[in-house]
Design a protein around this motif. Structure first.
Motif: not given
Length: 304
Positions: A40-42, A155-164
């Motif tokens: 899994a990647e997340r 979903c905006p998918m802005r919840f991890t450092k990789d997505e920000w």
């Protein structure tokens, strides 16, 4: 409408075990996760309850028989990668698997795939629009040829450092949806709509299905709670995890009576699937199953 759940929360159970558990609780359907087998990647990713790459005629018959045996249907085949990731070779892996899901959905007579549009978080929407069109026009055309509908989650998918900071999903607002549908005007794609993401964005979570009822293909039932004091301390442009918490239905800020009431008035009669991303219930399999039981008990008076 049919009440179901997203199978990602019970990764250690097989497809048959998920169908059996859903039936024991009273659920009508199941959104089945179909990631390629692997790491899994997340969180909530990498779950393979149905491997579309090894789907034989015998396996199709077995899965159809299981649905009849337990009285629980598959509402959609789910897979949520980033088809617009900057690395185009990586993106091709995702789009190739999406095509395989579309073929599998047609073969299984499910006729629904749920996923993300994707996004390059480091580029503006305008800058990546040509690539979005080049990627998604052929995918939607393939789905149309198979009579499969694609539900895009919001979903905006802005919840991890990789997505920000930009997030990894373009399809976050009506303004973007309208442009997508104008440029790819095919009825075979629309929304896998989740109201919790509009709670995060401080938007009216009933407007999308009132404005675009024909684009409602699948529904996620997930709640979210905004900690107003923390939001006032950090500001809305800070990382969402500082003041936003995913919850199971009934424990957040969504008014589910209002939500389902409006949804029913639009004529929607499809699946409403509980998506558990509430860390309070993640400690064990029994807690995650309890979350699904509690969500069922809360939502069933509304969804029938």
């Amino acid at each position: 409408m049919q009440l179901g759940y997203v199978s990602a929360i019970l990764p250690e159970l097989t497809l048959e075990e998920n169908l059996a558990f859903a039936a024991s609780v009273g659920y009508d359907c199941l959104e089945v996760m179909c990631w390629p087998p692997g790491k899994a990647e997340r969180r909530y990713a990498g779950v393979t309850h149905l491997n579309v790459d090894t789907l034989t005629t015998a396996e199709i018959s077995r899965i159809q028989d299981l649905q009849q045996q337990y009285g629980v249907r598959i509402s959609a085949l789910g897979y949520y990668p980033n088809p617009l990731v900057a690395d185009e070779a990586e993106a091709k892996v995702y789009t190739d698997h999406l095509r395989a899901l579309i073929d599998a959905a047609a073969a299984l007579e499910v006729f629904c795939v749920t996923t993300f549009v994707g996004r390059d978080k480091d580029r503006t929407i305008e800058a990546q629009w040509p690539r979005f069109l080049a990627t998604w026009r052929p995918i939607v055309a393939h789905a149309a040829a198979k009579n499969v509908r694609i539900g895009i989650e919001n979903c905006p998918m802005r919840f991890t450092k990789d997505e920000w900071p930009g997030g990894t999903n373009l399809a976050i607002s009506p303004a973007v949806w309208e442009r997508m549908w104008a440029d790819i005007p095919d009825a075979h794609w629309g929304l896998n709509y989740d109201p919790s993401h509009f709670i995060l964005q401080h938007m009216d979570y009933t407007l999308p299905f009132r404005q675009y009822p024909e684009r409602m293909i699948h529904i996620h039932a997930k709640d979210a709670r905004i900690d107003v004091e923390k939001r006032n301390h950090h500001g809305v442009f800070s990382h969402p995890n500082l003041w936003h918490t995913p919850k199971i239905p009934g424990l957040g800020d969504v008014d589910w009576g209002r939500f389902v009431g409006y949804l029913r008035e639009t004529g929607y009669d499809g699946a409403v699937c509980v998506e558990v991303e509430d860390r309070t219930f993640e400690g064990s399999l029994s807690k995650r199953q309890a979350a699904l039981r509690q969500s069922y008990a809360y939502l069933r008076p509304f969804v029938f």
